[in-house]
Each structure stands twice: as C-alpha cells, then as structure tokens.
Scaffold this motif. Sequence first.
Motif, short mmCIF file in Angstrom:
data_model
loop_
_atom_site.label_atom_id
_atom_site.label_comp_id
_atom_site.label_asym_id
_atom_site.label_seq_id
_atom_site.Cartn_x
_atom_site.Cartn_y
_atom_site.Cartn_z
N ILE A 82 -4.33 -6.52 4.61
CA ILE A 82 -2.88 -6.73 4.62
C ILE A 82 -2.27 -5.55 3.86
CG2 ILE A 82 -1.03 -8.32 3.96
CD1 ILE A 82 -3.43 -10.49 3.82
N GLY A 83 -1.56 -4.68 4.59
CA GLY A 83 -1.10 -3.40 4.01
C GLY A 83 -2.09 -2.31 4.37
N ALA A 84 -2.45 -2.26 5.67
CA ALA A 84 -3.61 -1.48 6.12
C ALA A 84 -3.30 -0.06 6.58
CB ALA A 84 -4.28 -2.22 7.28
N SER A 85 -2.04 0.36 6.54
CA SER A 85 -1.67 1.60 7.24
C SER A 85 -1.62 2.85 6.39
CB SER A 85 -0.33 1.40 7.94
OG SER A 85 0.64 0.94 7.01
N THR A 86 -1.55 2.70 5.07
CA THR A 86 -1.47 3.87 4.18
C THR A 86 -2.21 3.54 2.88
OG1 THR A 86 0.63 3.10 3.24
CG2 THR A 86 0.80 4.69 5.03
N GLY A 87 -2.37 4.54 2.04
CA GLY A 87 -2.84 4.34 0.66
C GLY A 87 -4.16 3.60 0.56
N PHE A 88 -4.24 2.71 -0.42
CA PHE A 88 -5.49 2.00 -0.70
C PHE A 88 -5.88 1.04 0.43
CE2 PHE A 88 -4.42 3.06 -5.19
CZ PHE A 88 -5.60 3.71 -5.51
N GLY A 89 -4.90 0.48 1.12
CA GLY A 89 -5.21 -0.44 2.21
C GLY A 89 -5.87 0.28 3.38
N LEU A 90 -5.34 1.42 3.76
CA LEU A 90 -5.95 2.22 4.83
C LEU A 90 -7.37 2.62 4.43
CD1 LEU A 90 -5.82 3.89 7.50
CD2 LEU A 90 -4.82 5.75 6.14
N ALA A 91 -7.53 3.05 3.19
CA ALA A 91 -8.87 3.44 2.71
C ALA A 91 -9.82 2.25 2.76
CB ALA A 91 -8.78 4.01 1.30
N TYR A 97 -5.79 -7.44 0.03
CA TYR A 97 -4.33 -7.58 -0.09
C TYR A 97 -3.80 -6.31 -0.76
CZ TYR A 97 0.21 -9.71 -0.79
OH TYR A 97 1.56 -9.98 -0.74
N SER A 98 -3.13 -5.45 0.01
CA SER A 98 -2.73 -4.13 -0.50
C SER A 98 -1.29 -3.80 -0.12
CB SER A 98 -3.69 -3.06 0.04
OG SER A 98 -3.42 -1.81 -0.54
N LEU A 99 -0.41 -4.77 -0.29
CA LEU A 99 1.00 -4.52 0.03
C LEU A 99 1.69 -3.82 -1.12
CD1 LEU A 99 2.40 -7.82 1.61
CD2 LEU A 99 1.53 -5.78 2.77
#
Length: 397
Positions: free
Chosen positions: A47-56, A137-139
């Motif tokens: 959740i929050g998968a498109s940039t930053g820590f979520g993408l990683a 969970y990376s929003l």
Amino acid sequence: MIIEPRIRGFICLTSHPQGCEQNVINQINYIKSKKAIDGGPVKVLVIGASTGFGLASRITSAFGSDASTVGVYFEKPPAPGKPGSAGWYNTAAFEKQAHEAGLYAKSINGDAFSDEIKAKTIALIKKDLGQVDLVVYSLASPRRTHPKTGVAHNSVIKPIGEVFTNKTVDFHTGVVSEISINPATEEEIANTVEVMGGEDWGMWIDEMKAANVLANGVLTVAYSYIGPALTEKVYRKGTIGRAKDHLEATAFEINDKLKDIDGKALISVNKALVTQASSAIPVIPLYISLLYKVMKEEGIHEGCIEQIQRLFEQRLYNGGTIPTDEKGRVRIDDWEMRPDVQAKVDELWKEADTEALASIGDLAGYRSDFMNLFGFEVPGVTYGIEVDEMVQVSGLV
Ligand code: NAI
Ligand code: NA
C-alpha cells in the motif's frame, strides 16, 4: 513530446518516463545482484507501492523472492501532452519487467484511505491470489478523507509547544537561512495523527482479516522514522512524530489481532532519504545533505532499495528471530544513527551556511536524488528528445 523538468518548490510538475523506467531497472538489477531471499515473501500487497520505500518493497519482493505483488497507489495517468506522475511511470516500468520475468503483478490506482479501494483490493486478492503473506504499509500523504465520517483532514509539519527556530536550506539554490515554525494547535496535531497515524493501517488489516485474505503467519510492516536530536523538534517531537507514535502503537494492536492466525505486525524504522515526502519537510533537507556527505565518506550510504533489501534479508526474513529495539521496532536506521556518524553531522551542522555547504554538505547528491525521483538526470537516459508520454500500466485493474 519533449519532457523537461518543471520545478515548483519541493515538487516537480513533470516526470520523464524513460528516466523513471531506468530508475526501476537499476533497482531491479540491484536486487538481482544480491542472493535470493530464502523464505522471503510469496504473495504481497504493498500500500503506497509507486515511489520511495513502497516501490523498493515491491521490487525487493518480486525480484528477491519471486513474489506475486499487488500495488496500491495514488498517481496521475498521462494525458496527451501532459506527462503522468513519476509513480505512474515507475509502476508501468515495474510491471513491464515483472511480467517479462513471468511474475504476477497488478495494481490499483486510487485513494487507499477509502472503503472503495480497500474493497476493490480485497476482491482482487481473493480472485487472483487467495491470500497474501506480507502487507507493506508505506503511505505518505498530506491529506486523508476519513471513510466513516467523510471529514477531510490535512496534516501539518510543525513543532509542538513552542516555536522552533533552526537552519534550513533551499536545495535548489543552496541558500541556507533561518526558519521559525510556529507550534501546532491541538486540532492540527489531531489532524496530522488522522492522516499519518495508524488508524488506516488498522482498517486495512481488519478488513483483510474479515475477508480471510491474510494467510496464516502473515506479516505486516509499516515504516517509521526517528532521527537525531537536531531534527526532533520539527520531526519526532512535532506533529508528524505524534502520528508516528500512533502508528507505532497501532502495530501492537494489530499484532494482538493477528495472534490467532500466527500473524505479526511490525514497525521498521528507516533511514532519512530524499523522497517526495521528505523534501517537503523544513530542516530535513539540510540534515540529509550533511548526512549523505558523512555516510558516503564512510561507505555506508544507502538509498531506498538498499535499505529495503537489508530489511528483508537481514531482519524480516533472516531465517531466525527478527531483531527489534526496546520498543519492539525493527531498526534499519542503525547506520544513520551510529554515534560517530551523528557526531560528524553535529559538527558540520554548526558550520553549515550558504558558503560552507557546497563543500561540507552533499547538496549535489541531494539535488540529483531529487531530480531522479521524477526521472530526470538519470545516467544513461537521453533527454531533450521526443518520448511517448502515454505509457500505460499493464497490470492496472
Ligand atoms: P513517497 O512519497 O515516496 O511514497 C508515498 C506512496 O504513497 C506513493 O506510492 C503514493 O502514491 C502513495 N499514496 C499517497 N497518498 C495515497 C492515497 N491517498 N492512496 C493511495 N496511495 C497513496 O514516500 P516515502 O518517503 O516512501 O514514505 C513512505 C513511508 O516511509 C512513510 O510512512 C514515511 O513516513 C516513511 N519514512 C520515510 C522516510 C524518508 O526519509 N523518506 C524515512 C523513514 C520512514
Ligand atoms: Na512509498
């Protein structure tokens, strides 16, 4: 179209599809250069998968242990003559690579705080994967419309109790100045907790558990930050820190609720990094530019992908007990917080002014990381030529 950066303060209004694609490929190659993560996740929701820590996290799951991934994010698709947002292009690139590698990857673009997107995500998992064994969970968002009350809450980055005065840098110009931020009102504190606290994470897990889409032994992890005394008045002891306190307390609540399925909820405290979220926080960019300088000199600098690879391999999926601090948190900010590193940053902080920063700080590293977030100044990419802005996300549901 020819896509050039159009910067307004701490955001860039345009993104470059090829640059974003190259960033994603570089992250995938980093994960492939490491050994496979034994016992790593198999079916993952980010959740929050498109940039930053979520993408990683998504990349590490897919290319570190061949995981099937569902990504939820809120990004702007392209329109003719108007590039999409970086997270859109990142996801397009990720899914292209994942699909070519034979991996399941689908995404949902919409407001993760809403009941509708939760229901849509759960239905997709049910249909395609049955259950997931990892939920990241990376929003990071400046606002949240509460799904039950309909109230729109806005978060603020402010100190609590007293005015905070310290140095900050405009990372575009390199000008160091003093900034004073007035303390938040009680209402602003409460609103920030509504947005960046743990309630929404708890809602996701409650709804997923009720729908039986959490596998036995499921792990869920959310990301937090602590940082040094230098920034604590505006970060950890400020409004955002209150939200992180709430997020961290929520981990214990979720953990209890997952006991009957042998599940676990954890907080990972990550390192300060240049992302769209962190560049908006005053004082932090100056701290980061000094921190980068010290950590690069020590050979311990990491970006999002190095952080998450280490988190998965050495903490979450190390084959044994997951090491935590006295508050039950996983620490992957250990190198940032090393006393020798912080002592050096403290010294540099005293000297930091507009003249000194160019030599004592890594402003160039900060700026290029910032440009890279939007796919600009990425080595190997040719800019100033026509590119197709209408790149699509192949697994979009
Ligand atoms: P980011 O801005 O790179 O990523 C945010 C993600 O959330 C994006 O995928 C975006 O599309 C998604 N998003 C935002 N609002 C949404 C909504 N309403 N619905 C669906 N998706 C939405 O942020 P970053 O830095 O990766 O932050 C992720 C987490 O890591 C945050 O909790 C942050 O506090 C934490 N963290 C960040 C650190 C940093 O230095 N950047 C350090 C330690 C923790
Ligand atoms: Na993220």
